[in-house]
Design a protein around this motif. Structure first.
Motif, short mmCIF file in Angstrom:
data_model
loop_
_atom_site.label_atom_id
_atom_site.label_comp_id
_atom_site.label_asym_id
_atom_site.label_seq_id
_atom_site.Cartn_x
_atom_site.Cartn_y
_atom_site.Cartn_z
N ASP A 121 20.02 24.80 -15.78
CA ASP A 121 19.61 26.17 -15.50
C ASP A 121 20.63 27.12 -16.09
N LYS A 122 20.17 28.32 -16.46
CA LYS A 122 21.05 29.36 -17.01
C LYS A 122 20.70 30.69 -16.35
N PHE A 123 21.73 31.38 -15.87
CA PHE A 123 21.54 32.70 -15.27
C PHE A 123 22.44 33.71 -15.96
N ARG A 124 21.87 34.85 -16.34
CA ARG A 124 22.63 35.91 -17.00
C ARG A 124 22.35 37.25 -16.32
N THR A 125 23.42 37.93 -15.91
CA THR A 125 23.28 39.28 -15.37
C THR A 125 23.61 40.34 -16.41
N GLN A 126 24.21 39.90 -17.54
CA GLN A 126 24.54 40.82 -18.63
C GLN A 126 24.64 40.04 -19.93
N GLU A 127 24.03 40.56 -20.98
CA GLU A 127 24.06 39.92 -22.30
C GLU A 127 25.04 40.61 -23.24
N THR A 128 25.10 41.94 -23.19
CA THR A 128 25.97 42.71 -24.06
C THR A 128 26.68 43.80 -23.25
N PRO A 129 27.85 44.29 -23.66
CA PRO A 129 28.62 43.87 -24.85
C PRO A 129 29.28 42.51 -24.69
N THR A 130 29.45 42.07 -23.43
CA THR A 130 29.94 40.72 -23.19
C THR A 130 28.94 39.99 -22.30
N GLU A 131 28.91 38.69 -22.44
CA GLU A 131 27.96 37.88 -21.68
C GLU A 131 28.53 37.56 -20.31
N GLU A 132 27.70 37.70 -19.27
CA GLU A 132 28.11 37.38 -17.91
C GLU A 132 27.04 36.52 -17.25
N GLY A 133 27.50 35.52 -16.50
CA GLY A 133 26.56 34.64 -15.80
C GLY A 133 27.13 33.25 -15.64
N ILE A 134 26.25 32.30 -15.33
CA ILE A 134 26.67 30.91 -15.13
C ILE A 134 25.69 29.95 -15.80
N ASP A 135 26.18 28.77 -16.13
CA ASP A 135 25.37 27.66 -16.60
C ASP A 135 25.50 26.52 -15.59
N ILE A 136 24.38 25.89 -15.26
CA ILE A 136 24.37 24.83 -14.25
C ILE A 136 23.72 23.58 -14.83
N SER A 137 24.37 22.44 -14.63
CA SER A 137 23.78 21.14 -14.92
C SER A 137 23.75 20.34 -13.63
N ARG A 138 22.74 19.51 -13.45
CA ARG A 138 22.65 18.75 -12.22
C ARG A 138 22.05 17.37 -12.47
N ILE A 139 22.42 16.43 -11.61
CA ILE A 139 21.79 15.11 -11.56
C ILE A 139 21.37 14.88 -10.12
N SER A 140 20.21 14.23 -9.94
CA SER A 140 19.66 14.06 -8.60
C SER A 140 19.03 12.68 -8.46
N ALA A 141 19.06 12.16 -7.25
CA ALA A 141 18.34 10.95 -6.88
C ALA A 141 17.33 11.34 -5.81
N GLN A 142 16.06 11.03 -6.05
CA GLN A 142 15.01 11.51 -5.16
C GLN A 142 14.01 10.41 -4.81
N GLY A 143 13.46 10.52 -3.62
CA GLY A 143 12.27 9.77 -3.29
C GLY A 143 11.06 10.51 -3.84
N TYR A 144 10.05 9.77 -4.29
CA TYR A 144 8.87 10.37 -4.92
C TYR A 144 7.64 9.83 -4.20
N PHE A 145 6.74 10.73 -3.78
CA PHE A 145 5.66 10.32 -2.89
C PHE A 145 4.31 10.83 -3.39
N ASN A 146 3.29 9.98 -3.32
CA ASN A 146 1.92 10.39 -3.62
C ASN A 146 1.29 10.89 -2.32
N LEU A 147 1.34 12.19 -2.10
CA LEU A 147 0.87 12.77 -0.85
C LEU A 147 -0.63 12.61 -0.67
N THR A 148 -1.38 12.60 -1.78
CA THR A 148 -2.83 12.44 -1.70
C THR A 148 -3.18 11.10 -1.05
#
Length: 209
Positions: free
Chosen positions: A71-98
């Motif tokens: 994910d990438k979030f930016r509150t300002q692009e110019t004159p300087t860039e401001e924000g954060i970059d996020i990387s994530r790894i996850s382990a999940q259970g996956y379910f067929n709800l139907t």
């Protein structure tokens, strides 16, 4: 013709294997999604989210998934860039709800399935506002829901809505430290935040269906 216990066991295992192989949601699969990253406060959203994962469904009801997302979030692009970059790894259970709700329903044809997922993971967050600030390491809780439509026996398209709770975030979404941000009046030095992803993706199941 005499049936021994070994022969009976063999035929039962063969029948089970063939039954599972007929399901588009059984076995090994890969998923890839692209779409919106968003946070409510401050009101930020952008088409900046990407994730992919490997999933194994043990049967038509549930499985496990490992995935990586950005994910990438930016509150300002110019004159300087401001924000954060996020990387994530996850382990999940996956379910067929139907199928969990009613395996005999109209949707048992697998043309449509409502999938759910939930788990925990590890996020790595870097500030572009304070590049010398280092990496913020965060534990997270992740959960979501995915309406999925079959295109072929092996390929499906899905819409996914996912929420991620960061349990201890030290950078705010403008890239500044949370304890210097006006939103927190100088404290605390970490906070819990919520991120959402709305994506469109493809899922491919390996093997002959």
């Amino acid at each position: 013709m005499k049936f021994s216990v070994k022969k009976l066991t063999f035929f039962l295992l063969l029948f089970t294997s063939l039954s599972f192989s007929q399901s588009p949601y059984g076995g090994l699969a890969i998923d890839a999604n692209y779409g919106i990253s968003g946070v409510k406060d401050p009101g930020l959203s952008d088409f900046s989210h990407f994730d992919f994962g490997v999933r194994y469904m043990f049967n038509d009801l549930w499985g496990l998934k490992l995935d990586y997302g950005q994910d990438k979030f930016r509150t300002q692009e110019t004159p300087t860039e401001e924000g954060i970059d996020i990387s994530r790894i996850s382990a999940q259970g996956y379910f067929n709800l139907t199928n969990i709700i009613d395996s005999r329903s109209y949707f048992y044809s697998r043309t449509f399935n409502l999938m759910g997922h939930a788990g925990v993971g590890y996020s790595m967050q870097k500030s572009v506002t304070i590049p010398e600030g280092g990496t913020d390491e965060i534990g997270h809780i992740i959960f979501g829901i995915t309406p999925q439509f079959s295109i072929t026996d092996n390929l499906a398209v899905g819409l996914d809505a996912t929420g991620i709770i960061h349990l201890s975030q030290h950078y705010w979404f403008d890239g500044n430290y949370t304890y210097t941000s006006p939103e927190f009046n100088g404290s605390p030095n970490a906070t819990t935040t919520f991120i959402y992803n709305l994506t469109l993706g493809l899922s491919y199941t390996f093997g002959q269906q």
